[in-house]
Design a protein around this motif. Structure first.
Motif, PDB file in Angstrom:
ATOM      1  N   GLY A  36      -6.207  10.089   9.750  1.00  0.00           N
ATOM      2  CA  GLY A  36      -5.658  10.735  10.934  1.00  0.00           C
ATOM      3  C   GLY A  36      -4.217  11.080  10.603  1.00  0.00           C
ATOM      4  O   GLY A  36      -3.445  10.218  10.206  1.00  0.00           O
ATOM      5  N   GLY A  59      -3.503   5.791   9.831  1.00  0.00           N
ATOM      6  CA  GLY A  59      -2.461   6.398  10.657  1.00  0.00           C
ATOM      7  C   GLY A  59      -1.380   6.888   9.721  1.00  0.00           C
ATOM      8  O   GLY A  59      -1.331   6.471   8.564  1.00  0.00           O
ATOM      9  N   ASP A  92      -0.094   4.048   5.682  1.00  0.00           N
ATOM     10  CA  ASP A  92       0.597   4.125   4.411  1.00  0.00           C
ATOM     11  C   ASP A  92       2.090   3.953   4.685  1.00  0.00           C
ATOM     12  O   ASP A  92       2.536   4.079   5.824  1.00  0.00           O
ATOM     13  N   SER A  93       2.869   3.684   3.630  1.00  0.00           N
ATOM     14  CA  SER A  93       4.284   3.328   3.832  1.00  0.00           C
ATOM     15  C   SER A  93       5.138   4.549   4.161  1.00  0.00           C
ATOM     16  O   SER A  93       6.231   4.422   4.701  1.00  0.00           O
ATOM     17  N   PHE A  96       4.704   8.290  -0.084  1.00  0.00           N
ATOM     18  CA  PHE A  96       3.957   9.418  -0.656  1.00  0.00           C
ATOM     19  C   PHE A  96       4.217  10.688   0.136  1.00  0.00           C
ATOM     20  O   PHE A  96       4.390  11.772  -0.428  1.00  0.00           O
ATOM     21  N   GLN A  97       4.292  10.538   1.473  1.00  0.00           N
ATOM     22  CA  GLN A  97       4.520  11.721   2.302  1.00  0.00           C
ATOM     23  C   GLN A  97       5.902  12.310   2.020  1.00  0.00           C
ATOM     24  O   GLN A  97       6.066  13.508   1.921  1.00  0.00           O
ATOM     25  N   ASP A 146       6.482   2.300  -1.938  1.00  0.00           N
ATOM     26  CA  ASP A 146       6.410   2.425  -3.395  1.00  0.00           C
ATOM     27  C   ASP A 146       6.903   3.814  -3.781  1.00  0.00           C
ATOM     28  O   ASP A 146       7.108   4.670  -2.929  1.00  0.00           O
ATOM     29  N   VAL A 223      -2.526   7.889  -8.670  1.00  0.00           N
ATOM     30  CA  VAL A 223      -3.629   8.711  -9.190  1.00  0.00           C
ATOM     31  C   VAL A 223      -3.946   9.792  -8.155  1.00  0.00           C
ATOM     32  O   VAL A 223      -3.448   9.766  -7.047  1.00  0.00           O
ATOM     33  N   SER A 224      -4.810  10.752  -8.593  1.00  0.00           N
ATOM     34  CA  SER A 224      -5.119  11.896  -7.735  1.00  0.00           C
ATOM     35  C   SER A 224      -3.811  12.604  -7.375  1.00  0.00           C
ATOM     36  O   SER A 224      -3.529  12.916  -6.214  1.00  0.00           O
ATOM     37  N   MET A 252      -6.039   4.824  -3.624  1.00  0.00           N
ATOM     38  CA  MET A 252      -5.370   5.716  -2.672  1.00  0.00           C
ATOM     39  C   MET A 252      -5.601   7.199  -2.994  1.00  0.00           C
ATOM     40  O   MET A 252      -5.451   7.635  -4.118  1.00  0.00           O
ATOM     41  N   CYS A 273      -9.178   9.798   1.807  1.00  0.00           N
ATOM     42  CA  CYS A 273      -8.905  11.122   1.269  1.00  0.00           C
ATOM     43  C   CYS A 273      -8.967  12.156   2.397  1.00  0.00           C
ATOM     44  O   CYS A 273      -9.761  12.023   3.322  1.00  0.00           O
TER      45      CYS A 273
END
Ligand SMILES: Nc1nc2c(CCNCC3CCCCC3)c3[nH]c(NCCc4ccccc4)nc3cc2c(=O)[nH]1
Ligand SMILES: [Zn+2]
Length: 390
Positions: A36, A59, A92-93, A96-97, A146, A223-224, A252, A273
């Motif tokens: 989401g 979330g 997620d923290s 990555f975003q 991370d 990865v990915s 992830m 994903c």
């Protein structure tokens, strides 16, 4: 709180069947977790998610922090009441975003400085800030902050020295995340994230350090991220089964249906994903016998459903009887082709339901095969079917 019970292991692979008990309920593994983004799985009602068997959803820490803002989510006591989802949520923290934002950021030991994509404000995300946000969201599973080590930067492959530097910072941020998570007295579960790029010995160093910190669960990140498929498969074959067998393993951002089945065989318990929902919105549908592009003219007058074996609302209607079992309550490829061509809202709504149901049903089939001790046969049949072509 988190409890992970191992219920069965496959003798011929690293695949295992488990059960995750979290504050908002029990999750059967292996599991796919629908994503989401703005507090909703795009175009899918929470009740539809429950009907298709979703047990836990993701979330989005970063986006919800931007909009509606933590004060609003806090006024609901967290994400569950805000988005009316009473089962478990993983967040997620946000690292990555922010990384995905590209240029507008500066990474330092302290944290990440960046500009809000919403209103241009100067923002700062540190392990401590990320823990405070995720504590406010009250997600059942929290991810450490991370740094997702890139596969390449401006066309140049990340070197081992760069991957080490990045992995070591993530390791220091794991410790800071854990300290803040405990200082806040968060009653949920915090996962460490393994980094190390495409270097197996760095992956080993990263996982060893995280295991010493004794997290209740572990994720494999980095990865990915644009690497060739065989590189991702090499890391997938190296790292998951080296993590503690008694704790859940989350890969992830992965992946295609084939990646999920291969990942389970490598010992992965949890996947997320955007592919099923993103592909649905651009008309690429997953079916038992391969992918189908609904906008292709060949579907213009086809009375069949997307997948004759599928029991989702799009293929089988409210009764949920598959076409192959005589059901005729679903929508036809002709109708879905028409909706897509007209740009009608109902199009992406139905294709999202179908693709999510496909992923969740695939994981249910994997769990049933692991319970029955027939995972190897399931794996082989799955690949043969998908190669058949639609
Ligand atoms: N912390 C962290 N997160 C990662 C994520 C985000 C996982 N999904 C979160 C979810 C939260 C809610 C909003 C959406 C995201 C990844 N996603 C991917 N690949 C996706 C690559 C992909 C695959 C298909 C289509 C688009 C992109 N690699 C990832 C690596 C990391 C990582 O090292 N660290
Ligand atoms: Zn369907």
């Amino acid at each position: 709180m988190l409890q992970f019970d191992l219920l069965a292991t496959d003798p011929a692979s690293h695949a295992r069947r488990g059960r995750l008990t979290l504050n908002h309920g029990v999750v059967q593994t292996p599991i796919f977790m629908p994503v989401g983004t703005y507090g909703t799985v795009k175009g899918v009602m929470p009740q539809s998610l429950r009907d298709m068997g979703a047990q836990i959803i993701l979330g989005n820490t970063f986006h919800l922090w931007m909009r509606p803002g933590l004060d609003v989510v806090q006024s609901f006591g967290g994400l569950h009441a805000f988005e009316q989802w009473d089962k478990p949520i993983l967040t997620d923290s946000g690292g990555f975003q922010v990384w995905s934002l590209g240029a507008m950021r500066k990474i330092t030991e302290e944290g990440v400085y960046f500009q809000s994509p919403v209103n241009g404000d100067k923002l700062f995300m540190s392990p401590e800030v990320s823990m405070q946000i995720q504590t406010t969201l009250n997600s059942d599973i929290v991810m450490q902050l991370d740094e997702c080590t890139p596969y390449e930067t401006q066309g140049r492959l990340t070197t081992e020295a760069e991957a080490r530097k990045s992995m070591e910072m993530s390791r220091r941020w794991a410790l800071r995340s854990k300290a803040e998570f405990e200082r806040l007295g968060n009653p949920n579960a915090l996962f460490g994230i393994v980094q190390g790029g495409m270097f197996e010995h760095l992956r080993q160093e990263s996982l060893q350090a995280l295991v010493e910190m004794d997290f209740p669960g572990y994720a494999i990140g980095g990865v990915s991220v644009g690497e060739p498929k065989d590189e991702m498969l090499r890391i997938m074959a190296h790292t998951p089964h080296r993590l503690p067998a008694t704790k859940p393993r989350y890969l992830m951002g992965v992946g295609t249906p084939e990646d999920l089945v291969d990942g389970v065989a490598c010992g992965v318990d949890m996947f997320d994903c955007v592919m099923p929902t993103r592909n649905a919105r651009n008309g690429t549908l997953f079916t038992r016998y391969g992918d189908l592009k609904i906008r292709n003219a060949r579907h213009r007058a086809d009375h069949q459903p997307l997948d004759a074996t599928c029991t989702c609302h799009a293929c089988a209607g409210p009764q949920g009887i598959a076409w192959n079992d005589g059901g005729r309550g679903g929508f036809s490829r002709a109708y879905l082709h028409h909706l897509e061509r007209c740009g009608e809202m109902l199009g992406p709504m139905l294709t999202s339901i179908h693709n999510l149901h496909y992923y969740l049903n695939l994981m249910q089939g994997i769990r049933d095969a692991l319970d029955a001790g027939t995972f190897s046969q399931f794996h082989a049949q799955f690949k043969a079917d998908r190669a058949r072509g639609v």
